[in-house]
Design an enzyme around this catalytic site. Structure first.
Site, PDB file in Angstrom:
ATOM      1  N   ARG A 162       0.810  -1.221   0.000  1.00 22.94           N
ATOM      2  CA  ARG A 162       0.000   0.000   0.000  1.00 22.94           C
ATOM      3  C   ARG A 162       0.849   1.281   0.000  1.00 22.94           C
ATOM      4  O   ARG A 162       0.440   2.306   0.544  1.00 22.94           O
ATOM      5  CB  ARG A 162      -0.945   0.033   1.206  1.00 22.94           C
ATOM      6  CG  ARG A 162      -2.028  -1.039   1.203  1.00 22.94           C
ATOM      7  CD  ARG A 162      -3.065  -0.791   0.118  1.00 22.94           C
ATOM      8  NE  ARG A 162      -4.222  -1.647   0.299  1.00 22.94           N
ATOM      9  CZ  ARG A 162      -4.341  -2.874  -0.232  1.00 22.94           C
ATOM     10  NH1 ARG A 162      -3.379  -3.347  -0.991  1.00 22.94           N
ATOM     11  NH2 ARG A 162      -5.424  -3.585  -0.022  1.00 22.94           N
ATOM     12  N   SER A 232     -11.895  -0.055   2.166  1.00 20.47           N
ATOM     13  CA  SER A 232     -11.191  -0.238   3.436  1.00 20.47           C
ATOM     14  C   SER A 232     -10.624   1.085   3.943  1.00 20.47           C
ATOM     15  O   SER A 232      -9.881   1.744   3.220  1.00 20.47           O
ATOM     16  CB  SER A 232     -10.055  -1.255   3.277  1.00 20.47           C
ATOM     17  OG  SER A 232     -10.564  -2.519   2.917  1.00 20.47           O
ATOM     18  N   GLU A 327      -5.700   3.963   5.230  1.00 17.36           N
ATOM     19  CA  GLU A 327      -5.409   3.951   3.791  1.00 17.36           C
ATOM     20  C   GLU A 327      -5.842   5.266   3.159  1.00 17.36           C
ATOM     21  O   GLU A 327      -5.238   5.746   2.202  1.00 17.36           O
ATOM     22  CB  GLU A 327      -6.167   2.806   3.101  1.00 17.36           C
ATOM     23  CG  GLU A 327      -5.523   1.462   3.191  1.00 17.36           C
ATOM     24  CD  GLU A 327      -6.120   0.483   2.205  1.00 17.36           C
ATOM     25  OE1 GLU A 327      -6.341   0.870   1.042  1.00 17.36           O
ATOM     26  OE2 GLU A 327      -6.355  -0.677   2.596  1.00 17.36           O
TER      27      GLU A 327
END
Length: 349
Positions: A162, A232, A327
């Site tokens: 990520r 998410s 995120e």
């Protein structure tokens, strides 16, 4: 260029009703540079948005929002592989569909990921056992300070879980304008992810994997047009061998995988153990089907969403000693805010 009214409600998938000084859609690099330079000289802040699928606006933005709509897909065929050059304003899921229709297989596990192509290398998007890093050959960026275009190879992009160089040294005054990918012609299905285990490796087709993953994602993630969300909210945490081993002793059922000698735990499982699924604050709620997703159930404010995110952060941290990392990009009135300045171990008590 197209200039929109200053409401950002329909340009972020949370559906937060905030405003910007101006919202401008650009369709070529000259427009991008002109808008940036004009406002840079006046010290007006700016942010680049693609699909707005990974941002939380906390306040009205006192700057320019530039909507990236750079379009174009070029495909070059070689004996053993395909080379793709894709402009950053293309929709990612539409690109996956396009390649499959063209008989170019490999991206099917990345189906239905929201957002534009330009966001893909920033996050090193990954899903169902496949990450962009596997296919990325290069990323083209423009340096807005001198209008020079730079091509960064896969290695120079420093892809991590990520993360990438575009979250660090190439974060400010650089804009991703294109993505280059190499996709082998020899296709092998990737069925390593648990939800794909029942598919037959020897007979499954790319179309079946694509359709199956779309079905899974539609079942897990609500349509943002109905319930605003960014998918998410937090990353699955990577923790040290020492802490991971201790957690396994205390919680033998905790799902995990080993990655680079570290434990990668399921953030959703951690949240579920805190009994937070369905938790409501104002117009926001932790989604009943997936606890990593915070939804705008009914005219939620950014404060509602942030309160729930902080609740998750605090509960998981105090129960497991794991402090989750968001995120989502958090945008304040003057630009992006480092989550560490908001998510503090002592903030939510």
């Amino acid at each position: 260029m197209i200039i929109y009214k200053n409401s950002l409600k329909y340009f972020n998938t949370f559906g937060i009703d905030v405003t910007a000084l101006e919202i401008i859609k650009i369709e070529n690099i000259n427009e991008l540079y002109y808008i940036w330079k004009k406002n840079h000289l006046k010290s007006v802040p700016y942010i680049i948005l693609g699909g707005g699928s990974n941002v939380l606006f906390l306040d009205n933005f006192k700057g320019i929002v530039i909507l990236n709509r750079l379009k174009g897909i070029n495909i070059n065929e070689h004996k053993n592989y395909w080379n793709l050059h894709v402009c950053s304003g293309e929709n990612w899921h539409q690109l996956v569909k396009y390649t499959i229709k063209k008989g170019i297989f490999g991206l099917e596990n990345l189906a239905l990921i929201p957002g534009c192509v330009g966001s893909a290398p920033i996050q090193n998007i990954s899903a169902y056992g496949v990450s962009l890093k596997k296919f990325c050959k290069y990323v083209d960026v423009i340096n807005l300070l001198n209008k020079k275009i730079i091509r960064l190879s896969n290695i120079k992009c420093n892809f991590q879980y990520r993360s990438s160089i575009f979250k660090h040294s190439y974060r400010n005054n650089y804009v991703i304008i294109a993505l280059g990918m190499t996709i082998p012609k020899k296709w092998k299905p990737n069925l390593n992810y648990k939800d794909l285990n029942y598919l037959n490796f020897n007979t499954v087709t790319p179309y079946e994997i694509f359709n199956h993953i779309c079905k899974i994602r539609k079942n897990k993630i609500p349509n943002p047009k109905i319930y605003g969300n960014v998918g998410s909210f937090f990353k699955n945490p990577l923790v040290s061998n020492k802490l991971g081993t201790q957690l396994l002793k205390n919680f033998p059922n905790i799902p995990y995988i080993m990655k680079n000698n570290a434990f990668k735990f399921s953030a959703a499982w951690l949240i579920d153990q805190c009994n937070l699924k369905g938790y409501i604050k104002g117009g926001a709620m932790i989604y009943s089907k997936h606890s990593l997703i915070i939804i705008n159930k009914f005219k939620a404010t950014s404060n509602d969403i942030l309160y729930i995110a902080m609740k998750i952060y605090y509960c998981v941290g105090n129960k497991f000693g794991i402090w989750l990392e968001p995120e989502v990009r958090i945008i304040g009135s003057l630009g992006e805010i480092n989550p560490s300045s908001i998510f503090s171990h002592n903030y939510f008590k």
